[in-house]
Write a protein that holds these residues in place. Structure first.
Motif, PDB file in Angstrom:
ATOM      1  N   ASP A 140     -64.296  -2.192 136.373  1.00 15.69           N
ATOM      2  CA  ASP A 140     -63.823  -2.416 135.052  1.00 15.69           C
ATOM      3  C   ASP A 140     -64.987  -2.488 133.726  1.00 15.69           C
ATOM      4  O   ASP A 140     -64.748  -1.887 132.912  1.00 15.69           O
ATOM      5  CB  ASP A 140     -63.080  -3.642 135.117  1.00 15.69           C
TER       6      ASP A 140
ATOM      7  N   ARG B  34     -64.132  -0.010 131.101  1.00 15.49           N
ATOM      8  CA  ARG B  34     -63.240  -0.694 130.190  1.00 15.49           C
ATOM      9  C   ARG B  34     -63.777  -1.542 129.278  1.00 15.49           C
ATOM     10  O   ARG B  34     -64.584  -2.376 129.758  1.00 15.49           O
ATOM     11  CB  ARG B  34     -62.060  -1.195 130.739  1.00 15.49           C
TER      12      ARG B  34
ATOM     13  N   CYS C 151     -63.373  -5.039 127.371  1.00 14.08           N
ATOM     14  CA  CYS C 151     -62.623  -6.439 127.928  1.00 14.08           C
ATOM     15  C   CYS C 151     -62.279  -7.195 126.896  1.00 14.08           C
ATOM     16  O   CYS C 151     -63.291  -7.707 126.012  1.00 14.08           O
ATOM     17  CB  CYS C 151     -63.427  -6.849 128.937  1.00 14.08           C
TER      18      CYS C 151
ATOM     19  N   ARG D  23     -53.960  -9.482 133.253  1.00 13.64           N
ATOM     20  CA  ARG D  23     -54.699  -8.186 132.989  1.00 13.64           C
ATOM     21  C   ARG D  23     -53.862  -7.070 132.474  1.00 13.64           C
ATOM     22  O   ARG D  23     -53.211  -6.384 133.213  1.00 13.64           O
ATOM     23  CB  ARG D  23     -55.546  -7.933 134.191  1.00 13.64           C
TER      24      ARG D  23
ATOM     25  N   LYS E 262     -54.166  -3.426 130.955  1.00 17.85           N
ATOM     26  CA  LYS E 262     -55.087  -2.234 130.715  1.00 17.85           C
ATOM     27  C   LYS E 262     -54.362  -1.345 129.933  1.00 17.85           C
ATOM     28  O   LYS E 262     -53.091  -0.950 130.148  1.00 17.85           O
ATOM     29  CB  LYS E 262     -55.288  -1.610 132.065  1.00 17.85           C
TER      30      LYS E 262
ATOM     31  N   GLU F 180     -59.146  -3.435 128.404  1.00 16.84           N
ATOM     32  CA  GLU F 180     -58.360  -4.397 129.152  1.00 16.84           C
ATOM     33  C   GLU F 180     -58.364  -5.703 128.367  1.00 16.84           C
ATOM     34  O   GLU F 180     -59.232  -6.186 127.944  1.00 16.84           O
ATOM     35  CB  GLU F 180     -59.249  -4.709 130.685  1.00 16.84           C
TER      36      GLU F 180
END
Ligand SMILES: Cc1cc2nc3c(=O)[nH]c(=O)nc-3n(C[C@H](O)[C@H](O)[C@H](O)COP(=O)(O)OP(=O)(O)OC[C@H]3O[C@@H](n4cnc5c(N)ncnc54)[C@H](O)[C@@H]3O)c2cc1C
Ligand SMILES: NC(=O)c1ccc[n+]([C@@H]2O[C@H](COP(=O)([O-])OP(=O)(O)OC[C@H]3O[C@@H](n4cnc5c(N)ncnc54)[C@H](OP(=O)(O)O)[C@@H]3O)[C@@H](O)[C@H]2O)c1
Length: 467
Positions: free
Chosen positions: A56, A60, A62, A175, A177, A191
């Protein structure tokens, strides 16, 4: 990497409370601070232990959301957002399209009007303008939704499609996405991490496109009712409309009004009711009767009145289901057709009724009664479905949806999961869900925030919390 810290780099952005808005933030397991460490807030105690996986981190951005993530900026998502705004609960709305109410703006035909009187279609906390007609047009409804969003200062994140949402039991967090298509960077992945997730993606998120033998060789144009705008381009053409729900009936009516020749496929049965009985909305009459009578008796009464006004619809190929219209809606989700003119065209033969399809051939369709019709175009008015099972992992919406918890209880799931607009009750059902959901989230948000503030005061007297 020190696993006690949540790493911050260009892949990792934490959205944060107002005091830190628009600043680069640094996050430790205990606090979120700006560059010069002057403005700090504690982060959720649950987030303290939250360490994204290496995958992650690399792929991504976050984002920690201090409040619920709402998926979908249609009427349901907007109505929950307004309720949260009024209770001062922060939230984020993720919307895959580039506008609010994308179903209404992008996937409806020009002549569409609300089928129910306006008082059943307005969202909570802001009535329709007084000069709206009894049945607003889709353009008026969109205008209302735009003004609703600006009245409550709601700004969804557009072009952001939720790909998956998963509850992480270890940390008690959702979570979510997404893939975002906006901006100079092309497509980006994010995310979102949050305590509450509101599913507001609608019962009509995806088109249902059945497979028909030979359709690829048919040769004429084929489109779904979600892409149909007007009968103008079909003038003089023979059009097969597949499906006899409200979309199929209205597309057939519109085609006939534009001098096309529609044949409508009715493969099973359908309840057609007049939109109004003696000047009063049939829906309103039904709702009023339900206050005093059981649903079967309301159904019987509505069907009797319908018979007096419309006669025997079976005679024209519109066989009625055995179960009454309201009971069928409650049990199988099948919406009755509210007639606004198609039925008289059916009676006069301007809209032809044909049975189910066997297969298509070039320029033709073969029907189950053996007939072969020559046609130029096909409109698939074959309905829509939810897309929730494709992205909501583990806690399938069925868990919280109508199957297990019939109306009005289908709005709350486990672990901070909520659903708005999945009770098969159109805009009025969505409004009701939205009010209950906003209230419920606000209560638990306030409860958790109170606890956090106490913790901050005790642990970091220097830091000012704006949660
Ligand atoms: C042609 C037509 C006419 C209708 N007319 C009426 C009517 O007159 N009265 C009535 O009560 N109901 C009517 N309905 C039913 C209508 O769908 C709902 O009443 C209303 O639009 C429901 O609002 P919603 O916000 O729940 O869903 P939607 O309006 O469908 O909004 C859901 C939003 O979620 C977004 N979304 C979906 N998936 C994702 C994802 N993975 N990530 C991010 N965003 C996502 C969509 O882009 C959409 O903007 C009609 C439906 C159709 C198809
Ligand atoms: N103005 C308005 O308010 C308005 C206008 C349009 C739509 N809507 C709403 O939008 C929602 C969707 O309506 P909709 O009409 O698009 O869909 P729908 O009500 O689900 O109807 C789909 C139709 O397609 C038929 N069908 C599906 N697959 C088929 C196949 N393989 N062969 C032949 N027929 C097939 C179904 O037949 P079976 O019944 O046999 O499965 C049904 O008649 C509803 O809630 C509706 O009320 C509202």
């Amino acid at each position: 990497m020190n696993t006690n810290q949540i790493p911050i780099n260009h892949h990792h952005i934490f959205s944060c409370p107002k005091s830190l808005a628009n600043q680069t933030v640094y996050v430790t397991p205990e606090k979120m601070c700006n560059n010069n460490n002057t403005n700090c807030v504690n982060i959720s105690s649950m987030l303290q232990n939250f360490i994204p996986t290496d995958d992650d981190i690399l792929s991504r951005r976050c984002i920690w959301v201090n409040g619920p993530v709402i998926v979908g900026a249609g009427p349901s998502g907007l109505a929950v957002a307004a309720g949260l705004k009024l209770q001062e609960v922060p939230f984020i709305i993720l919307e895959r399209a580039n506008c609010i109410a994308s179903l209404w703006q992008n996937r409806t035909y020009d002549r569409l009007k609300l089928h129910l009187p306006k008082q059943f279609c307005q969202l909570p906390n802001l009535p329709f303008p007084e000069d709206f007609p009894e049945y607003p047009t889709k353009y008026q409804f969109i205008e209302y939704l735009e003004s609703y969003a600006s009245h409550f200062d709601i700004h969804p994140k557009f072009n952001e499609t939720v790909q998956s949402a998963k509850y992480d039991e270890r940390f008690g967090l959702w979570r979510v996405k997404t893939v975002s298509r906006s901006g100079m960077l092309g497509s980006c992945e994010f995310e979102y991490i949050c305590r509450w997730l509101v599913v507001a993606t609608g019962e009509n998120a995806e088109k249902v496109v059945p497979e028909f033998e030979g359709l690829e060789d048919f040769g004429g144009d084929v489109l779904h009712a979600g892409d149909y705008k007007s009968g103008e381009r079909y003038r003089g053409k023979r059009v097969l409309v597949v499906g006899c729900g409200n979309s199929g009936m209205e597309a057939s009516l519109d085609l006939s009004n534009h001098d096309a020749t529609p044949s409508m496929v009715v493969r099973s049965s359908v309840h057609v009711l007049p939109r109004e009985i003696l000047g009063k909305s049939t829906f309103e009459i039904g709702v009023t009767m339900l206050k005093w009578m059981p649903v079967w008796l309301v159904d019987k009464s509505l069907l009797l009145l319908t018979r007096l006004l419309m006669g025997n619809t079976d005679k024209y190929g519109l066989k009625r289901p055995e179960i009454g219209p309201l009971e069928l809606k409650n049990t199988a989700g099948k919406t009755p057709v509210l007639d606004i003119g198609a039925f008289s065209k059916i009676k006069s033969g301007k809209i032809k009724i044909v049975p189910g399809i066997v297969k298509f051939c070039p320029g033709k369709v073969e029907l189950v009664d053996g007939r072969v019709l020559e046609i130029d175009s096909v409109v698939l008015a074959t309905g829509y479905r939810s897309n929730v099972p494709s992205w909501l992992k583990e806690n399938d919406l069925a868990e919280i949806g109508i199957e297990k918890n019939p109306f009005p209880k289908g709005w709350k799931g486990k672990a901070g999961l909520y659903a708005v607009g999945f009770t098969r009750r159109g805009l009025s059902g969505a409004s009701l869900d939205a009010m209950i959901v906003a209230h419920d989230i606000a209560n638990s948000w306030k409860e958790e925030t109170k606890q956090q503030i106490k913790t901050v005061a005790a642990r970091h007297r220097r830091c000012i919390s704006h949660f």
